[in-house]
Motif scaffolding. Structure first.
Motif, short mmCIF file in Angstrom:
data_model
loop_
_atom_site.label_atom_id
_atom_site.label_comp_id
_atom_site.label_asym_id
_atom_site.label_seq_id
_atom_site.Cartn_x
_atom_site.Cartn_y
_atom_site.Cartn_z
N MET A 1 3.54 3.72 4.96
CA MET A 1 4.67 3.17 4.26
C MET A 1 5.41 2.07 4.80
SD MET A 1 6.51 6.36 2.17
CE MET A 1 7.42 5.15 1.28
N GLN A 2 5.29 2.07 6.34
CA GLN A 2 5.99 1.16 6.94
C GLN A 2 5.08 -0.42 6.87
OE1 GLN A 2 8.52 0.39 8.86
NE2 GLN A 2 9.66 2.42 9.25
N SER A 3 3.57 -0.21 7.03
CA SER A 3 2.85 -1.29 6.85
C SER A 3 2.90 -1.95 5.48
CB SER A 3 1.48 -0.75 7.11
OG SER A 3 0.32 -1.67 6.97
N MET A 4 2.95 -0.67 4.30
CA MET A 4 3.04 -1.14 3.12
C MET A 4 4.30 -1.98 2.86
SD MET A 4 3.41 1.33 -0.29
CE MET A 4 4.91 1.93 0.14
N THR B 1 -3.32 -4.53 1.53
CA THR B 1 -2.35 -3.42 2.13
C THR B 1 -1.44 -2.68 1.37
OG1 THR B 1 -2.64 -4.76 4.34
CG2 THR B 1 -0.91 -2.97 4.19
N LEU B 2 -0.87 -3.43 0.47
CA LEU B 2 0.23 -2.95 -0.53
C LEU B 2 -0.37 -1.92 -1.28
CD1 LEU B 2 3.00 -2.47 -1.57
CD2 LEU B 2 2.51 -4.87 -2.82
N GLY B 3 -1.78 -2.07 -1.92
CA GLY B 3 -2.29 -1.66 -2.80
C GLY B 3 -2.80 -0.04 -2.39
N ASN B 4 -3.35 -0.50 -1.24
CA ASN B 4 -3.97 1.01 -0.34
C ASN B 4 -2.84 1.65 -0.02
OD1 ASN B 4 -6.57 -0.05 -0.39
ND2 ASN B 4 -6.45 -0.99 1.59
N GLY B 5 -1.83 1.04 0.39
CA GLY B 5 -0.59 2.07 0.87
C GLY B 5 -0.05 2.60 -0.52
N LEU B 6 0.13 1.96 -1.68
CA LEU B 6 0.64 2.78 -2.79
C LEU B 6 -0.23 3.84 -3.31
CD1 LEU B 6 1.83 -0.44 -4.97
CD2 LEU B 6 3.28 1.56 -4.13
N ASN B 7 -1.72 3.44 -3.22
CA ASN B 7 -2.54 4.44 -3.69
C ASN B 7 -2.49 5.81 -2.96
OD1 ASN B 7 -4.37 5.26 -5.60
ND2 ASN B 7 -6.21 4.73 -4.32
N GLN B 8 -2.57 5.65 -1.61
CA GLN B 8 -2.46 6.76 -0.65
C GLN B 8 -1.15 7.47 -0.51
OE1 GLN B 8 -5.06 5.92 2.69
NE2 GLN B 8 -6.00 4.37 1.62
#
Length: 621
Positions: free
Chosen positions: A342-345, A168-175
């Motif tokens: 970003m909240q999820s990240m 989740t963190l990786g996808n959030g950062l990437n997007q």
């Protein structure tokens, strides 16, 4: 020899539960959003040049994209003027000029695409490096954490930090980072370009902005709770399916199929309702933005026509402005989606950082004792211990064990037998007193080096997916096939292995359910024999095999234990009759000690335990 090669520790089975799996979802919020984002920014500080390059590429990509409509508007104006000139007989369309403009627009969009590709390539690399680093740190952290952490949490909860949270963190950062930079840059760039065309038309467009924000905020506010509920009950569903699948034979044995089906149906119904509502509100986002955008188009068309008639702007400017209106409302929607992401990240990052900040065991000490000098003398000196400060389990435990002795620890369930072993290996530290090895406090050893001296065979077997040869060789990775087979023979496992399909090359499945429980235990005993550790700990090592096999194993175990200090925890007292010293525990204290004959002559607690087992065996017979 490495700790991995020397120590044969069977970890407990994976704990299962309805929330054992990952629970991170798009609706979960961080407790401390600002603090977590600050930590995350500091964490990715090693990649600041890469992030800066991403920002530069994103801004250049936006600049060239935003310039396109206005330049393209020149072509529209040229076509319009050419048509009017042709009608009035003053000339025609200058296709050469239009062609040059189209080539310029193509070049602008081409350069924008290149910068966009570079931005995506660099950001993907940064994201994967961060995820790799986090998983590596979590993996290393696990080896430094005390056993009490894992005994108080499900395995699924720990695994979700490595899998779901990091993903989740990786996808959030990437997007989110690239999308946020692009959206903000687009808003600023489009706003500047609209002003250069017409201030009145820009003001009309800005009127739609607060309307968009209010409507989007309304949708997000009402959809958030449903997204959170959806992810929560998705975790419940996943956990229940995993739990029932792994224990399906128990469900059938107790005739609980209908109960399980009803529980699944109830949970699935809640998941269905929350998922439907969350997707419904999420689906409203696009129609609302299109409606607001269409209002903007109407305003631009009316005001643009009026200004064009009065000669204040050109026809091509209206066409460019309409494109800018579309580009102006789209980033607002993207920013709304990014804020949710970003909240999820942040929630995922917070859980990862919480794990990385957990208390650790002290792994090293100044001037540690040299393990090469260890002979195996063990002393428990007035040991006092409790897992909780207000609940003492072991009271004033003392024992003096000589090198090479076989020590049996017996007593009723809950007497503290296994706890003694955990203290000896420093999975926990004593509250009072001390444990000495060859006169040195166990706290004076490096933990890893101390545990190198111990081999363990537990009641709960642990085998991994792989061949039987690989599972036994796990005790010592550099062992030859001949050494593995020799260890299997000592454990009396060679015969049954050769009767299996493919013998030592037989592949065990994930749960090792394609062999019996007793056979699993024989393999773990063979693994311990192969490891050849100086001090052995056997915790109910033969409890899963029949009496005849147990007697055969016992002979092999006795040969293996010669010359080594060994601790044997056993409920079957017949297996420890030949022990050099038997410690009888009750309520955390040693109430009797001596060899079998001495304890039987005392006719105390041990004698009663022993006689009661014989009586039970005679009744069973």
């Amino acid at each position: 020899m490495s700790n991995e090669n020397r120590t044969n520790i069977n970890p407990p089975k994976r704990m299962r539960g309805p929330m054992g799996g990952g629970r991170m979802g798009s609706g979960e919020k961080a407790k401390d959003f600002k603090g977590t984002i600050g930590k995350l920014i500091r964490y990715i500080g090693n990649y600041k040049y890469g992030v800066f390059a991403v920002m530069v590429c994103a801004m250049f990509s936006v600049v060239f994209t935003v310039a396109g409509p206005k330049v393209l508007g020149k072509a529209t104006t040229a076509l319009s003027d050419g048509i009017m000139n042709k009608i009035s007989g003053k000339g025609g369309i200058d296709f050469g000029y239009v062609g040059k403009i189209l080539l310029i627009v193509l070049a602008l969009y081409g350069v924008s695409c290149v910068f966009n590709l570079i931005q995506g390539f660099v950001m993907t690399g940064i994201t994967q490096k961060i995820c790799y680093r986090m998983r590596k740190e979590i993996s290393e952290k696990i080896n430094r954490m005390p056993l009490k952490y894992f005994e108080s949490r499900t395995y699924g909860e720990v695994l979700s930090r490595i899998t779901n949270d990091v993903d989740t963190l990786g996808n959030g950062l990437n997007q989110s980072i690239t999308q946020l930079i692009t959206s903000i840059s687009t808003l600023i760039g489009v706003f500047i370009m609209m002003i250069t065309i017409s201030v009145p038309m820009t003001l009309i467009t800005l009127i739609t902005l607060p309307v968009s924000i209010l409507l989007i905020s309304f949708v997000i506010k009402h959809s958030q709770k449903y997204f959170k509920s959806q992810q929560e009950y998705l975790g419940h569903i996943n956990g229940q399916v995993e739990e029932v699948y792994s224990g399906h034979h128990i469900v059938k044995a107790f005739n609980k199929e209908e109960t399980v089906k009803k529980e699944f149906h109830d949970t699935n119904e809640i998941l269905y309702k929350s998922a439907w509502k969350s997707q419904f509100f999420s689906g409203l986002m696009m129609p609302i933005m299109q409606f607001v955008g269409n209002l903007g188009y109407v305003g631009v068309a009316i005001s643009g026509a009026y200004l064009a008639i009065n000669g204040k702007i050109e026809i091509g400017d209206i066409q460019a402005f309409i494109q800018y209106v579309k580009n102006f409302t789209q980033p607002i929607q993207q920013v709304a989606q990014v804020s949710n992401m970003m909240q999820s990240m942040a929630a995922a990052a917070e859980r990862v950082f919480e794990f990385l900040d957990e208390e650790e065991e002290d792994q090293f000490v100044a001037n540690p004792v040299d393990i090469n000098t260890v002979k195996g003398n063990v002393t428990f000196d007035h040991v006092n211990f409790g897992y909780n400060e207000n609940q003492t389990i072991i009271n004033d435990f003392s024992a003096d064990i000589k090198e090479g002795q076989q020590i049996a620890i017996v007593g009723p369930t809950g007497a503290g037998k296994t706890t003694i072993v955990k203290l000896l290996m420093r999975f926990y530290d004593v509250n009072k007193g001390q444990i000495l090895i060859d006169g040195h406090n166990v706290k004076d050893f490096n933990r890893g080096e101390l545990r190198q001296e111990f081999g363990m065979v537990l009641q709960d077997t642990w085998l991994f997916k792989g061949t039987i040869m690989e599972n036994i060789r796990y005790g010592r990775l550099d062992a030859t096939d001949e050494e593995v087979i020799a260890a299997a023979k000592k454990a009396h496992a060679d015969h049954f292995i050769r009767t299996l399909p493919d013998g030592y090359k037989m592949e065990l499945n994930e749960e090792a359910s394609n062999i019996s429980q007793g056979q699993k235990q024989l393999l773990t005993i063979a693994r311990a024999i192969l490891a050849d550790n100086p001090i052995m700990i056997l915790d109910e090592a033969t409890s899963s095999v029949d009496t005849r096999t147990e007697q055969r194993i016992q002979r092999g175990m006795n040969n293996m234990l010669k010359g080594r200090t060994s601790f044997v925890i056993a409920h079957r007292l017949s297996t420890i009759k030949n022990a050099d010293l038997i410690l009888v525990m009750k309520d955390g204290d040693i109430i009797e000690q001596g060899n079998h004959n001495e304890l039987m002559e005392k006719d105390g607690f041990y004698a009663k335990l022993y006689n009661s087992q014989w009586a039970q065996q005679e009744e069973t017979a």
